[in-house]
Design an enzyme around this catalytic site. Sequence first.
Site, PDB file in Angstrom:
ATOM      1  N   TYR A 260      31.139  23.687  13.322  1.00 58.48           N
ATOM      2  CA  TYR A 260      32.255  23.214  14.147  1.00 58.48           C
ATOM      3  C   TYR A 260      32.012  23.491  15.637  1.00 58.48           C
ATOM      4  CZ  TYR A 260      34.411  23.787   9.521  1.00 58.48           C
ATOM      5  OH  TYR A 260      34.693  23.761   8.180  1.00 58.48           O
TER       6      TYR A 260
ATOM      7  N   TYR B 194      44.017  21.319   3.669  1.00 58.08           N
ATOM      8  CA  TYR B 194      42.576  21.558   3.853  1.00 58.08           C
ATOM      9  C   TYR B 194      42.035  22.118   2.542  1.00 58.08           C
ATOM     10  CZ  TYR B 194      38.054  23.307   5.118  1.00 58.08           C
ATOM     11  OH  TYR B 194      36.699  23.516   5.133  1.00 58.08           O
TER      12      TYR B 194
ATOM     13  N   ASP C  85      45.171  25.424  -4.971  1.00 58.52           N
ATOM     14  CA  ASP C  85      44.012  25.902  -4.225  1.00 58.52           C
ATOM     15  C   ASP C  85      44.424  27.224  -3.572  1.00 58.52           C
ATOM     16  OD1 ASP C  85      42.071  26.481  -2.388  1.00 58.52           O
ATOM     17  OD2 ASP C  85      41.997  24.482  -1.482  1.00 58.52           O
TER      18      ASP C  85
ATOM     19  N   LYS D 299      37.425  32.871  -1.115  1.00 56.57           N
ATOM     20  CA  LYS D 299      37.417  33.808   0.017  1.00 56.57           C
ATOM     21  C   LYS D 299      37.547  35.300  -0.316  1.00 56.57           C
ATOM     22  CE  LYS D 299      38.330  30.612   3.719  1.00 56.57           C
ATOM     23  NZ  LYS D 299      38.803  29.279   3.369  1.00 56.57           N
TER      24      LYS D 299
HETATM   25  C1  LIG Z   1      38.170  27.961   3.127  1.00 61.47           C
HETATM   26  C2  LIG Z   1      38.913  27.072   2.187  1.00 61.47           C
HETATM   27  C3  LIG Z   1      38.229  26.215   1.302  1.00 61.47           C
HETATM   28  C4  LIG Z   1      36.727  26.050   1.333  1.00 61.47           C
HETATM   29  O1  LIG Z   1      36.056  27.201   1.000  1.00 61.47           O
HETATM   30  P1  LIG Z   1      34.487  27.348   1.414  1.00 61.47           P
HETATM   31  O2  LIG Z   1      34.064  28.614   0.747  1.00 61.47           O
HETATM   32  O3  LIG Z   1      34.454  27.416   2.905  1.00 61.47           O
HETATM   33  O4  LIG Z   1      33.780  26.162   0.882  1.00 61.47           O
HETATM   34  C5  LIG Z   1      38.987  25.498   0.398  1.00 61.47           C
HETATM   35  N1  LIG Z   1      40.323  25.598   0.362  1.00 61.47           N
HETATM   36  C6  LIG Z   1      41.014  26.405   1.192  1.00 61.47           C
HETATM   37  C7  LIG Z   1      42.485  26.502   1.066  1.00 61.47           C
HETATM   38  C8  LIG Z   1      40.326  27.166   2.143  1.00 61.47           C
HETATM   39  O5  LIG Z   1      41.012  27.928   2.993  1.00 61.47           O
END
Ligand SMILES: *Cc1c(COP(=O)(O)O)cnc(C)c1O
Length: 424
Positions: A10, A138, A241, A270
């Site tokens: 980015y 996202y 997610d 994460k």
């Molecule tokens: C960071 C994130 C992703 C992507 O995860 P990566 O490990 O960077 O591929 C997907 N969904 C959400 C809600 C995120 O915050």
Amino acid sequence: MPASPLWHPYAQMQTQPTPPMVTGGSGAHFTLAGGERLLDATCSWWCMIHGYGHPRLVAAIQQQANTLCHVMLGGLTHEPAQRLAEALVRITPPGLDHVFFSDSGSVGMEVAMKMAVQYQVLRGRPEKHRMLSLMRAYHGDTSGCMAVCDPEEGMHSLFAGFLPRHPFAPAPSAPYDAPREAVDADIQALRATLEAHHHEVAALLMEPLLQAAGGLNMTSPHYLRAARELCDEFDVLLVFDEVATGFGRTGRMFAADHAGVTPDIMVLSKGLTGGYLGHAATLATGRVYDAFLGDDPNHAFMHGPTFMGNPLACRVALESLAVFEEEDYLGKIAELNAILRRELLDDAALNAHPAVNEVRVLGATAVIEVEEAASLDGVQAFARERGVWLRPFGRWLYTMPAYITTPEEMRRITAAMKGWFEAR
Ligand SMILES: *Cc1c(COP(=O)(O)O)cnc(C)c1O
């Protein structure tokens, strides 16, 4: 010196100043070459929940490395992956009894989407092959994920011609503590989108309670409960997610816990390994899993990343969870939350500042949303002079600290955030 061959994410490489060189870290701080120590307000894209150099996590990786660094899960198994799968089933909402590993949040979401589509195919509904996503969402940077990110404000509009098209419902706008009636408009908008599209939709995807990278947009647990009911009514799977919200970020272990809702599929990443290695888990209920059982080879789930269930990642994830539970991290998060509320949400001058649109706090997350992105120009350097590393994006100046951040450190972060507005 020639420019480094390293290409940063980015970033406009022509104008980006040489990024600071990080040489180590401990607790909530990392250290730069030259000795500067910075308090990390966003714990490295929200994953380093135990901070840097945590002795138990480091030792777990070292011990596992002495035993087994990697072996594939294709036709083989190993104890760290089995134990982590059991632990995740134990801590996630009831009914999520099956765990599929992968190597990053984006791939974990790709797995969720493929699982939802194949589930619909296997039960004779192949026409249900689109996703229903929310504006401001996202879900990651891979192609499948880009296609379910906010198509307008998201960072992927450049790729619109390349991506499959999916329907979107409006982003919910009622706040976390809104009464049920105040969430009705959001729920009716979701219902209307489902009415129009359910016949072609495999799953509804959402970041529950907190749309993170889309601008830290927060919503109510009533919205999650309504989403669960609507998905059942319209025969659509519900995918949470929880890559950003999982492991305490919203004040509960999972955002789903605020609503007492079990999604059909849930994605974690994460915080999963405490940030020490890249990994992800996609959990599914028995209803989803059972659709894949059968004699036909087409019933096998058609996915298998090389590094899924990597023993080092699983072992450090188990240690991360043990520390989280033994050291009452939910209690630490509640303390951080109280400071964020007092220092930011209850600060009348900050809330009344002409540049500030809104201040929001949920769990160990706080954001100052400004009217114009330009009013954050210079804030990163301002905070760095005060020993704090902030990384605002768009109109959002936020903190998602490591949970081991002390109260004094938390106040240093909020002081840097507020100080920027006090100074102008
Ligand atoms: C960071 C994130 C992703 C992507 O995860 P990566 O490990 O960077 O591929 C997907 N969904 C959400 C809600 C995120 O915050």
